[in-house]
Scaffold this motif. Structure first.
Motif, PDB file in Angstrom:
ATOM      1  N   VAL A  56       0.553  -1.212  -0.037  1.00 55.14           N
ATOM      2  CA  VAL A  56       0.085  -0.101  -0.193  1.00 55.14           C
ATOM      3  C   VAL A  56       0.797   1.271   0.068  1.00 55.14           C
ATOM      4  CG1 VAL A  56      -1.997  -1.071   1.311  1.00 55.14           C
ATOM      5  CG2 VAL A  56      -0.290  -0.032   2.580  1.00 55.14           C
ATOM      6  N   ASP A  57       2.143   1.052  -0.179  1.00 57.97           N
ATOM      7  CA  ASP A  57       2.992   2.307  -0.088  1.00 57.97           C
ATOM      8  C   ASP A  57       2.670   3.442   0.948  1.00 57.97           C
ATOM      9  OD1 ASP A  57       4.885   4.054  -1.188  1.00 57.97           O
ATOM     10  OD2 ASP A  57       3.587   4.867  -2.613  1.00 57.97           O
ATOM     11  N   PRO A  58       3.070   3.056   2.317  1.00 58.97           N
ATOM     12  CA  PRO A  58       2.390   3.905   3.322  1.00 58.97           C
ATOM     13  C   PRO A  58       3.495   5.123   3.361  1.00 58.97           C
ATOM     14  CG  PRO A  58       3.496   1.832   4.155  1.00 58.97           C
ATOM     15  CD  PRO A  58       3.088   1.814   2.668  1.00 58.97           C
ATOM     16  N   ALA A  59       2.971   6.194   4.081  1.00 58.41           N
ATOM     17  CA  ALA A  59       3.800   7.371   4.597  1.00 58.41           C
ATOM     18  C   ALA A  59       4.604   6.651   5.372  1.00 58.41           C
ATOM     19  CB  ALA A  59       3.232   8.442   4.874  1.00 58.41           C
ATOM     20  N   ALA A  60       4.181   5.984   6.560  1.00 61.20           N
ATOM     21  CA  ALA A  60       4.905   5.475   7.466  1.00 61.20           C
ATOM     22  C   ALA A  60       4.166   4.455   8.179  1.00 61.20           C
ATOM     23  CB  ALA A  60       5.242   6.510   8.634  1.00 61.20           C
ATOM     24  N   VAL A  61       5.023   3.296   8.959  1.00 54.22           N
ATOM     25  CA  VAL A  61       4.317   2.444   9.761  1.00 54.22           C
ATOM     26  C   VAL A  61       4.979   2.160  10.982  1.00 54.22           C
ATOM     27  CG1 VAL A  61       3.703  -0.177   9.974  1.00 54.22           C
ATOM     28  CG2 VAL A  61       3.774   0.996   7.601  1.00 54.22           C
ATOM     29  N   LEU A  62       4.320   2.385  12.178  1.00 50.69           N
ATOM     30  CA  LEU A  62       4.762   2.142  13.617  1.00 50.69           C
ATOM     31  C   LEU A  62       4.275   0.898  14.314  1.00 50.69           C
ATOM     32  CD1 LEU A  62       5.994   3.315  16.000  1.00 50.69           C
ATOM     33  CD2 LEU A  62       4.069   4.226  16.649  1.00 50.69           C
ATOM     34  N   GLN A  77      14.370  -8.085  10.062  1.00 46.99           N
ATOM     35  CA  GLN A  77      13.679  -8.415   8.716  1.00 46.99           C
ATOM     36  C   GLN A  77      13.110  -7.070   8.252  1.00 46.99           C
ATOM     37  OE1 GLN A  77      12.126 -13.053  10.053  1.00 46.99           O
ATOM     38  NE2 GLN A  77      10.787 -11.423  10.137  1.00 46.99           N
ATOM     39  N   VAL A  78      12.590  -6.473   8.593  1.00 44.56           N
ATOM     40  CA  VAL A  78      11.870  -5.091   7.960  1.00 44.56           C
ATOM     41  C   VAL A  78      13.005  -4.047   8.125  1.00 44.56           C
ATOM     42  CG1 VAL A  78       9.937  -3.680   7.858  1.00 44.56           C
ATOM     43  CG2 VAL A  78       9.853  -6.114   8.889  1.00 44.56           C
ATOM     44  N   THR A  79      13.602  -3.688   6.934  1.00 45.47           N
ATOM     45  CA  THR A  79      14.664  -2.524   7.076  1.00 45.47           C
ATOM     46  C   THR A  79      14.112  -1.271   6.294  1.00 45.47           C
ATOM     47  OG1 THR A  79      15.779  -3.725   4.950  1.00 45.47           O
ATOM     48  CG2 THR A  79      16.573  -4.428   6.986  1.00 45.47           C
ATOM     49  N   ASP A  80      13.056  -1.246   5.690  1.00 43.17           N
ATOM     50  CA  ASP A  80      12.458   0.134   5.175  1.00 43.17           C
ATOM     51  C   ASP A  80      12.708   0.968   6.102  1.00 43.17           C
ATOM     52  OD1 ASP A  80      10.427   2.114   4.195  1.00 43.17           O
ATOM     53  OD2 ASP A  80      10.205   0.352   2.594  1.00 43.17           O
ATOM     54  N   PRO A  81      12.987   2.412   5.755  1.00 45.77           N
ATOM     55  CA  PRO A  81      13.230   3.592   6.807  1.00 45.77           C
ATOM     56  C   PRO A  81      11.724   4.045   7.167  1.00 45.77           C
ATOM     57  CG  PRO A  81      13.591   4.160   4.581  1.00 45.77           C
ATOM     58  CD  PRO A  81      13.817   2.571   4.578  1.00 45.77           C
ATOM     59  N   ARG A  82      10.718   3.513   6.400  1.00 48.98           N
ATOM     60  CA  ARG A  82       9.299   4.082   6.816  1.00 48.98           C
ATOM     61  C   ARG A  82       8.610   3.184   7.891  1.00 48.98           C
ATOM     62  NH1 ARG A  82       6.414   3.355   1.222  1.00 48.98           N
ATOM     63  NH2 ARG A  82       7.657   1.524   1.417  1.00 48.98           N
ATOM     64  N   ALA A  83       9.335   2.273   8.368  1.00 45.64           N
ATOM     65  CA  ALA A  83       9.146   1.550   9.455  1.00 45.64           C
ATOM     66  C   ALA A  83       9.645   1.537  10.596  1.00 45.64           C
ATOM     67  CB  ALA A  83       9.200  -0.131   9.124  1.00 45.64           C
ATOM     68  N   GLU A  84       8.965   1.568  11.723  1.00 46.88           N
ATOM     69  CA  GLU A  84       9.464   1.893  13.061  1.00 46.88           C
ATOM     70  C   GLU A  84       8.919   0.855  14.205  1.00 46.88           C
ATOM     71  OE1 GLU A  84       9.819   5.160  16.870  1.00 46.88           O
ATOM     72  OE2 GLU A  84       8.816   5.695  14.964  1.00 46.88           O
TER      73      GLU A  84
END
Length: 259
Positions: A56-62, A77-84
């Protein structure tokens, strides 16, 4: 959740590997536009967070979870910078607002699901999506259903620990009622195949101590463990090559925060 969930790798071998196709179907069903801010409650090892990033191409996921062991694996496992990822409790969520808040395969383990849903109301922006999915333990998670049916025939006391009776919110009517404070509430099943290469592929994850069934198994004598193993080997449907084909059904619920 007690000591059930601490080892992310053991969880992956047990039921985590089957959660990814469910997460994909769930996220596509929600149909939330790109560029939104998401909260993943009980994020575990990050399967749903990664699916959100992919789909879904989110702006960010917490992602929040009470288990540091799971969060350690999620961060690896999840290295995308949008994820925290943060340590957190579903009953005391980070302040939003979030455009969408989701929970995958964890809501039934929260001591008070009602408190968690009240927190969803608080942190989701008006008109935003609040959604969750849980395993259909009484009927649809065959890998666990076979285990408990056999365990109860060896040890009648196992009936008190069976997830099919312990988690009453894993039911379409219960989920509908739990979401009654939202608008446009829908509940649907999501079914995925769970194919095991052979009996060892099915049985070995139960020895990892992650989740109610493996944790229960670890308390038994070697003789009772062997009895359950041997009876499962006899009862499970296996093909000529030893492959065991089962299925897993999750129950998904979604709604929109009142405007």
């Amino acid at each position: 959740m007690g000591g059930w969930w601490a080892d992310g790798a053991a969880y992956e071998r047990y039921v985590g590997r089957w959660s990814r196709p469910v997460a994909t179907a769930f996220v596509r069903w929600l149909d939330v536009p790109a560029g939104r801010r998401w909260l993943d409650i009980g994020c575990g090892t990050g399967a749903l967070t990664q699916t959100l990033l992919d789909e879904v191409d989110p702006a960010a996921v917490l992602g929040v979870d009470p288990s540091e062991g799971f969060l350690e694996q999620a961060r690896a496992q999840v290295t995308d910078p949008r994820a925290e990822f943060r340590t957190g409790d579903a009953r005391a969520l980070p302040d939003g607002p979030f455009d969408a808040a989701v929970s995958g395969l964890s809501l039934n383990f929260v001591p008070s699901a009602q408190e968690a849903v009240a927190e969803l109301h608080r942190v989701v922006t008006p008109g935003g999506v609040a959604a969750a999915y849980v395993w259909d333990y009484p009927h649809g998670l065959e890998l666990v259903r076979y285990f408990w049916d056999v365990a109860k025939s060896v040890d009648p006391a196992a009936a008190e620990l069976d997830e099919g009776t312990r988690f009453p919110i894993c039911d379409p009517e219960a989920l509908t009622e739990l979401w009654s404070g939202f608008d446009d509430v829908e509940v649907r099943p999501i079914e995925v195949p769970t194919v095991f290469a052979d009996f060892d592929d099915y049985w070995t994850p139960f020895l990892g101590g992650q989740g109610p069934a493996p944790s229960y198994l670890a308390t038994l004598s070697a003789a009772d463990q062997d009895a359950i193993r041997d009876l499962l080997r006899f009862r499970l449907p296996s093909g000529p090559d030893g492959q065991i084909v089962l299925s897993a059904t999750a129950l998904a619920v979604r709604g929109r925060a009142k405007v």
